[in-house]
Design an enzyme around this catalytic site. Structure first.
Site, short mmCIF file in Angstrom:
data_model
loop_
_atom_site.label_atom_id
_atom_site.label_comp_id
_atom_site.label_asym_id
_atom_site.label_seq_id
_atom_site.Cartn_x
_atom_site.Cartn_y
_atom_site.Cartn_z
N TYR A 170 2.39 -22.52 20.88
CA TYR A 170 1.96 -21.21 21.37
C TYR A 170 0.42 -21.46 20.07
O TYR A 170 1.02 -21.39 19.20
CB TYR A 170 2.25 -19.74 21.38
CG TYR A 170 0.94 -18.50 21.61
CD1 TYR A 170 -0.08 -18.48 22.66
CD2 TYR A 170 0.81 -18.23 20.03
CE1 TYR A 170 -0.75 -17.67 22.01
CE2 TYR A 170 0.01 -17.52 19.95
CZ TYR A 170 -1.16 -17.42 21.11
OH TYR A 170 -2.11 -15.71 21.33
N HIS A 200 -14.27 -16.66 17.68
CA HIS A 200 -14.20 -14.87 17.32
C HIS A 200 -14.80 -13.98 16.31
O HIS A 200 -14.35 -13.00 15.42
CB HIS A 200 -12.08 -15.31 16.50
CG HIS A 200 -10.88 -14.73 17.87
ND1 HIS A 200 -11.32 -16.03 18.79
CD2 HIS A 200 -9.81 -13.99 17.67
CE1 HIS A 200 -10.07 -16.17 18.98
NE2 HIS A 200 -9.67 -14.54 18.77
N ASN A 313 -4.82 -15.10 12.29
CA ASN A 313 -4.13 -14.10 12.47
C ASN A 313 -3.02 -13.53 11.60
O ASN A 313 -2.35 -13.28 11.03
CB ASN A 313 -3.16 -14.99 13.67
CG ASN A 313 -2.46 -13.82 14.07
OD1 ASN A 313 -2.62 -13.03 14.28
ND2 ASN A 313 -2.13 -14.45 15.39
N TYR A 401 -4.48 30.18 -7.10
CA TYR A 401 -4.08 28.74 -6.33
C TYR A 401 -4.34 27.67 -7.45
O TYR A 401 -3.39 26.60 -7.53
CB TYR A 401 -3.70 28.81 -5.26
CG TYR A 401 -2.37 30.40 -4.23
CD1 TYR A 401 -2.16 31.01 -5.77
CD2 TYR A 401 -2.63 30.16 -3.40
CE1 TYR A 401 -1.24 31.98 -4.82
CE2 TYR A 401 -1.78 31.22 -2.33
CZ TYR A 401 -0.74 31.85 -3.76
OH TYR A 401 -0.31 33.39 -3.63
N ARG A 404 -2.87 27.48 -11.17
CA ARG A 404 -1.22 28.11 -10.90
C ARG A 404 -0.22 27.00 -10.36
O ARG A 404 0.34 26.36 -10.92
CB ARG A 404 -0.90 29.79 -10.30
CG ARG A 404 0.21 29.93 -10.01
CD ARG A 404 0.68 30.89 -10.07
NE ARG A 404 -0.02 31.91 -9.49
CZ ARG A 404 0.43 32.86 -8.34
NH1 ARG A 404 1.46 32.93 -7.83
NH2 ARG A 404 -0.91 33.65 -7.74
N PHE A 450 1.62 -9.20 13.23
CA PHE A 450 0.31 -9.55 13.15
C PHE A 450 0.31 -7.57 12.77
O PHE A 450 -1.57 -7.44 12.68
CB PHE A 450 -0.61 -10.40 13.88
CG PHE A 450 0.07 -10.70 15.00
CD1 PHE A 450 0.06 -8.95 16.13
CD2 PHE A 450 0.52 -10.77 16.18
CE1 PHE A 450 0.73 -8.84 16.91
CE2 PHE A 450 1.05 -10.82 17.16
CZ PHE A 450 1.07 -9.72 17.68
N GLU A 535 -2.74 -7.28 24.81
CA GLU A 535 -2.86 -6.79 23.18
C GLU A 535 -2.84 -5.23 23.86
O GLU A 535 -3.55 -4.54 23.31
CB GLU A 535 -3.28 -7.13 21.86
CG GLU A 535 -3.23 -8.50 22.15
CD GLU A 535 -4.43 -9.41 21.59
OE1 GLU A 535 -5.71 -8.81 20.79
OE2 GLU A 535 -4.89 -10.30 21.36
#
Length: 635
Positions: A170, A200, A313, A401, A404, A450, A535
């Site tokens: 792959y 990409h 990746n 608060y 404190r 990934f 995905e």
């Protein structure tokens, strides 16, 4: 100063490059000339923006200058049309009358960047968040350890062997994502790498800053140095040389869903390294990537099989931005205790709530640590406070608060940051590719390292945690400016009504806290299926990292406002003084911001105080005193 000319669609474009230390980008970095423009017009525009960028106040009035080409030094006539005299990727230098090339003004661009001399060794296993931020700031160059080089070479040998044997793998000889079952012929494997990078590169938005791009590049190098990615030493060495020369790609900040890694940002990072798209360097500014690389004696990358997917990746965008967020959160959390202590003094609060016995019976590490810090800063035998002594018989039992409960609230923020820091530190030194190469057994394995869920989840948690510092701080500011709560002049200014004092500064703090509430909604609870349902669950970690940084910055700004208000409140308690460490913080602030006696523009004061917080100068001012307190208690 340099201008870049680049022809695109028949129109020349010109941009100012590298006119600030460390290459920090500002709104004046780029401008575009539509149609034709003369050299003189461009020079005047460049000069105006240059003066704004460096606040050039001592050179008022008209300034005569000439324009020279950087390559060859030819003088250009003011009436020349830039479209006619500039080639693609050509640069022009602004030279002022009566000055030579060595004058400070003419050489301001070249001298703004000092090349680091020291190195940090990368082995893929020991990079810290602090080191990564320092590398982003351009303070160090990098080298690989010999052990890391050996691992990289052995990993590549596995890939080369698979290719020779014709094995199906792959990302090496198959398509990607939905196309994982498509076999690619051997003669097209190089084209496959080029295609995956270009396809990409689909990011949008403003580019990452120079510092953040450095962090992204060096973090990717560190992960590749682990020796589980299958890249060649030749490719990794080229990336290292580009980093050391500060040749940085144009990387849009938006476009990653955080699984299968930060694909779009890392593809843009790789694109510049291959000589395509835009790059920045201190010498060139933004220019054509190939020209920038060649200008530094570097050759564009030619990716080998598997290297395309190996370079894109991973979770490095999430993790690098996350590392910056964590480091800034660490700094602001420590200083929040100091600033809160100053407010407590100004409001004449009691220190009883910080007694060690109270926190020993609820011993969360952060709570115990914050209480210890407060005791070391406030009234004690080691560091007495005249202000505290003045109201010791007032009979006050307890405070609100936000005074404190500082140890309890600030404490859990410290523990949150520590948890996030641990996860991000692991992520910085993790192999997040797919497939992974295991040279010891000669295998490759496909998995899901990934996926960005780890850093995405903890960065959402970081935003939620650190926000509470601002939430507490804003309420303390309200107590300082409200005369019904402080027994101080309204809005901390004399002649109220004529003067408004800190009225709107408090509004700014409230606005930032409100904005943080929206930003603290977790991005990692969302997921959208991508890549044709291959995905089908993603982390949205890129947005988690970017908004965590915004939250941290808002916290810094709110605490800067509290610091201003607390120091202003002390003015009304004079001549009484607080403890020595807190007086030193007061003096630090007064070195950059004067006391308010009447209304003036507030924004510069907030910016100056924010710089003190951002640069951790407040912490460094008191650190030695806190250590002195600790040692005297142990004596």
């Amino acid at each position: 100063m340099s201008l870049q000319g680049k022809k695109a669609r028949g129109e020349p474009r010109y941009s100012i490059g590298g006119n600030e230390p460390c290459g920090r980008r500002t709104n004046g970095d780029h401008f575009q000339s539509r149609g034709t423009a003369s050299i003189q017009t461009l020079g005047i525009e460049a000069l105006q923006r240059y003066r704004q960028a460096i606040k050039l106040e001592d050179r008022d009035g008209d300034m005569e200058f000439s324009m020279q080409r950087c390559r060859g030094g030819e003088i250009l006539h003011p009436e020349d049309m830039a479209e006619d005299v500039l080639e693609d990727n050509d640069f022009v230098q602004l030279v002022f009358a009566g000055e030579n090339d060595s004058s400070p003004l003419a050489m301001a661009v070249q001298n703004s960047y000092e090349e680091p001399k020291e190195y940090i060794l990368l082995d893929g296993n020991s990079l810290t968040t602090a080191d990564l931020v320092s590398l982003g700031q351009g303070l160090f160059k990098i080298k690989l350890t010999p052990e890391a080089e050996l691992k990289v070479r052995k990993s590549r040998e596995v890939i080369d062997g698979f290719i020779r044997e014709g094995r199906v793998m792959y990302g090496v000889n198959t398509g990607f994502g939905k196309f994982a079952h498509t076999l690619i012929p051997k003669e097209e494997l190089t084209q496959l790498q080029e295609n995956v990078i270009q396809s990409h590169c689909a990011g949008v938005g403003a580019p990452l800053s120079v510092e953040r791009t450095r962090m992204l590049l060096v973090l990717r190098i560190n992960v590749l140095a682990k020796g589980h990615s299958g890249v060649s030493m030749e490719t990794l060495d080229a990336m290292i040389k580009a980093f050391n020369a500060s040749c940085l790609s144009w990387v849009p900040e938006k476009g990653t869903v955080g699984a299968s890694g930060d694909l779009a940002p890392l593809a843009h990072l790789t694109l510049g390294l291959t000589g395509k798209g835009k790059m920045w360097s201190p010498q060139s500014g933004w220019a054509d990537a190939k020209a920038v690389l060649e200008g530094h004696g570097l050759k564009p990358l030619v990716l080998k099989p598997k290297e395309g997917i190996a370079l894109i990746n991973g979770t490095q965008l999430i993790s690098s931005l996350g590392a910056e967020a964590v480091e800034r959160a660490l700094g602001v959390a420590k200083q929040a205790d100091i600033i809160a202590a100053m407010t407590l003094e100004a409001l004449k609060g009691t220190t009883k709530a910080f007694h060690s016995a109270i926190h020993a019976v609820r011993p969360h590490p952060g709570q115990v640590e914050v209480a210890q810090r407060l005791r070391s800063l406030l009234h004690s035998d080691v560091f007495p406070s005249q202000i505290s002594e003045s109201h010791k018989s007032c009979g006050r039992v307890q405070d609100a608060y936000t005074l404190r409960c500082i140890p309890q609230v600030h404490g859990v923020v410290n523990d949150t940051i520590a948890f996030v820091h641990n996860v991000i530190s692991t992520e910085l030194n993790s192999a997040t590719d797919n497939p992974l190469v295991f040279a010891e057994t000669g295998e490759t394995m496909s998995g899901g390292n990934f996926h960005g869920e780890y850093p995405a989840k903890v960065l959402d948690y970081l935003a939620i945690g650190v926000h509470e510092l601002a939430s507490m701080s804003e309420r303390r500011i309200e107590r300082l400016v409200n005369p019904n709560l402080s027994e101080l002049p309204a809005f901390l200014v004399k002649d109220g009504g004529l003067n408004n004092g800190f009225m709107i500064a408090h509004c700014t703090a409230a606005a930032l806290v409100s904005e943080n509430k929206a930003l603290c909604h977790p991005s990692s609870v969302d997921s959208l299926s991508t890549s044709a349902a291959t995905e089908d669950h993603v982390s949205m970690g890129g947005w988690a990292a970017r908004k965590a940084l915004r939250v941290v910055e808002h916290v810094e700004q709110v605490l800067a406002i509290e610091l201003l208000a607390a120091c202003q409140a002390l003015e009304f308690l004079r001549p009484l003084k607080t403890t020595t460490p807190l007086e030193k913080v007061y003096e630090l602030l007064r070195s950059v911001v004067s006391a308010w006696d009447k209304d003036r523009i507030m924004s510069p004061d907030i910016e100056a105080a924010h710089a003190l917080v951002r640069e951790q100068k407040v912490w460094r001012t008191v650190e030695a005193y806190m250590e002195e307190y600790r040692k005297k208690l142990q004596a």
